[in-house]
Motif scaffolding. Structure first.
Motif, short mmCIF file in Angstrom:
data_model
loop_
_atom_site.label_atom_id
_atom_site.label_comp_id
_atom_site.label_asym_id
_atom_site.label_seq_id
_atom_site.Cartn_x
_atom_site.Cartn_y
_atom_site.Cartn_z
N GLN A 186 1.12 -0.85 0.15
CA GLN A 186 0.19 0.48 -0.24
C GLN A 186 0.81 1.21 -0.14
O GLN A 186 1.64 1.75 -1.45
CB GLN A 186 -1.44 0.59 1.31
CG GLN A 186 -1.96 -1.35 0.85
CD GLN A 186 -2.60 -1.53 1.96
OE1 GLN A 186 -2.57 -0.77 3.54
NE2 GLN A 186 -3.92 -2.23 2.26
N ASP A 187 1.04 2.15 0.87
CA ASP A 187 1.70 3.18 1.14
C ASP A 187 2.91 3.43 2.02
O ASP A 187 3.53 3.87 2.48
CB ASP A 187 0.81 4.24 1.10
CG ASP A 187 -0.13 5.10 0.44
OD1 ASP A 187 -0.29 4.68 -0.72
OD2 ASP A 187 -1.09 5.61 1.10
N ILE A 188 3.44 1.87 1.89
CA ILE A 188 4.49 1.89 3.16
C ILE A 188 5.62 1.04 2.29
O ILE A 188 5.84 0.38 2.37
CB ILE A 188 3.64 1.31 4.34
CG1 ILE A 188 2.97 2.06 4.89
CG2 ILE A 188 5.28 0.48 5.16
CD1 ILE A 188 2.06 1.19 5.90
N PHE A 189 6.64 1.37 2.08
CA PHE A 189 8.19 0.61 2.69
C PHE A 189 8.38 0.12 3.40
O PHE A 189 8.53 0.18 4.47
CB PHE A 189 9.14 0.78 1.64
CG PHE A 189 9.11 2.11 -0.08
CD1 PHE A 189 9.23 0.62 -0.50
CD2 PHE A 189 9.60 2.82 0.11
CE1 PHE A 189 9.52 0.71 -1.97
CE2 PHE A 189 9.03 3.21 -1.56
CZ PHE A 189 9.40 1.58 -2.24
N ARG A 241 7.83 1.01 -8.43
CA ARG A 241 6.17 0.32 -7.15
C ARG A 241 6.08 1.38 -6.49
O ARG A 241 5.43 1.48 -5.87
CB ARG A 241 7.70 -0.15 -6.05
CG ARG A 241 8.01 -1.83 -6.94
CD ARG A 241 9.60 -2.17 -6.02
NE ARG A 241 8.74 -2.48 -4.82
CZ ARG A 241 9.91 -2.62 -4.25
NH1 ARG A 241 10.95 -2.41 -4.17
NH2 ARG A 241 9.55 -2.94 -2.82
N LEU A 242 6.38 3.14 -7.43
CA LEU A 242 5.47 4.24 -6.77
C LEU A 242 4.45 4.70 -7.48
O LEU A 242 4.07 3.99 -8.76
CB LEU A 242 7.24 5.35 -6.52
CG LEU A 242 7.46 4.52 -5.38
CD1 LEU A 242 8.68 6.09 -5.66
CD2 LEU A 242 7.55 5.23 -3.99
N PRO A 243 3.27 4.84 -6.90
CA PRO A 243 2.30 5.46 -7.72
C PRO A 243 3.44 6.68 -8.46
O PRO A 243 3.55 7.47 -8.25
CB PRO A 243 1.54 5.55 -6.82
CG PRO A 243 2.33 6.23 -5.47
CD PRO A 243 3.35 5.33 -5.43
N ALA A 244 2.44 6.49 -9.22
CA ALA A 244 2.78 8.12 -11.02
C ALA A 244 2.76 8.61 -10.34
O ALA A 244 3.29 10.30 -11.01
CB ALA A 244 2.68 7.33 -12.21
#
Length: 250
Positions: A144-147, A194-197
């Motif tokens: 989701q929004d976490i590495f 892997r990141l939201p464009a």
């Protein structure tokens, strides 16, 4: 960087305390401890943990299994969970297995077994190959929004909102946040994929920028000025992509 937030479901106060101490010693955050099904469901939705460790038997009932079934019913509320039990019989194991746990621990267990169980649970939940954290100390897994990143013996997390920019540093990529920097042994191109464009854009062959952190653009010096005053170079090759993403965000 924050520790992975773990919720404990355990009706034995002594066992819950031992488990909490182990987790805290390894840099994890204990979001809360519940000792019943009702309390566990309330706490789960209140704190939104990253992972749950569940005792199968709560006050003599297999309420741990019921809890796992309920949090797995809705896709948006699913989290990796580890079953914990002193019952080694086949019937208990088969009943627990039907909920597809992400790992399984038998009491008594040691700190190393606990660490492995947590790593395996996050790897499995993310669909990553088993043993990723063991292969590369600076490897990351994204959920989701976490590495999630392993540093030494600590498994911690980096929220995407905290990232200002990412830059190439030799064979590593350096993730720069507001207060800390982290080296990961992965190429910039792989991380970008892997990141939201809509939030992260490549602005130079050596830089990815979180466009939410952009304060202004210096066209004369080819610099992007971030909210805290730091600057990142951009190249004309990537400038059009950057401006399109910035327009969308506004």
């Amino acid at each position: 960087m924050k520790g992975v937030k773990i919720m404990i479901i355990e009706d034995d106060r002594h066992d819950a305390g031992l488990l909490e101490d182990m987790l805290l010693d390894h840099g994890y955050e204990v979001g809360g401890i519940a000792n019943s099904l009702q309390e566990a469901l309330r706490l789960f939705h209140a704190i939104e943990p990253d992972l749950v460790i569940i005792d199968i038997f709560l006050h003599g009932k297999k309420d741990g299994i019921t809890f796992a079934e309920q949090i797995s019913e809705e896709e948006d509320s699913r989290k990796p969970f580890i079953f914990l039990t002193s019952a080694a019989d086949r019937n208990t194991f088969e009943a627990a297995k039907l909920t597809a746990p992400f790992s399984y621990l038998l009491k008594p267990f040691n700190e190393l077994e606990l660490q492995y169980a947590i790593e395996l649970a996050i790897e499995k939940f993310a669909g990553a190959p088993a043993g990723v954290f063991a292969m590369e100390e600076k490897h990351t897994i994204m959920l989701q929004d976490i590495f999630f990143i392993k540093r030494g013996n600590v498994l911690a997390k980096i929220a995407l909102d905290d990232i200002q920019y990412i830059e190439v540093e030799g064979k590593y990529s350096k993730i720069v946040c507001n207060k800390e920097k982290y080296l990961v042994q992965q190429p910039l191109k792989l991380i970008l994929g892997r990141l939201p464009a809509i939030r992260f854009v490549r602005v130079h062959r050596n830089y990815i920028v979180n466009i939410r952190e952009v304060a202004k653009v210096n066209l004369i010096d080819n610099e992007i000025v971030l909210e805290d005053g730091r600057t990142v170079l951009f190249s004309r090759r990537y400038f059009d992509d950057f401006m399109r993403a910035f327009d969308i965000l506004r």
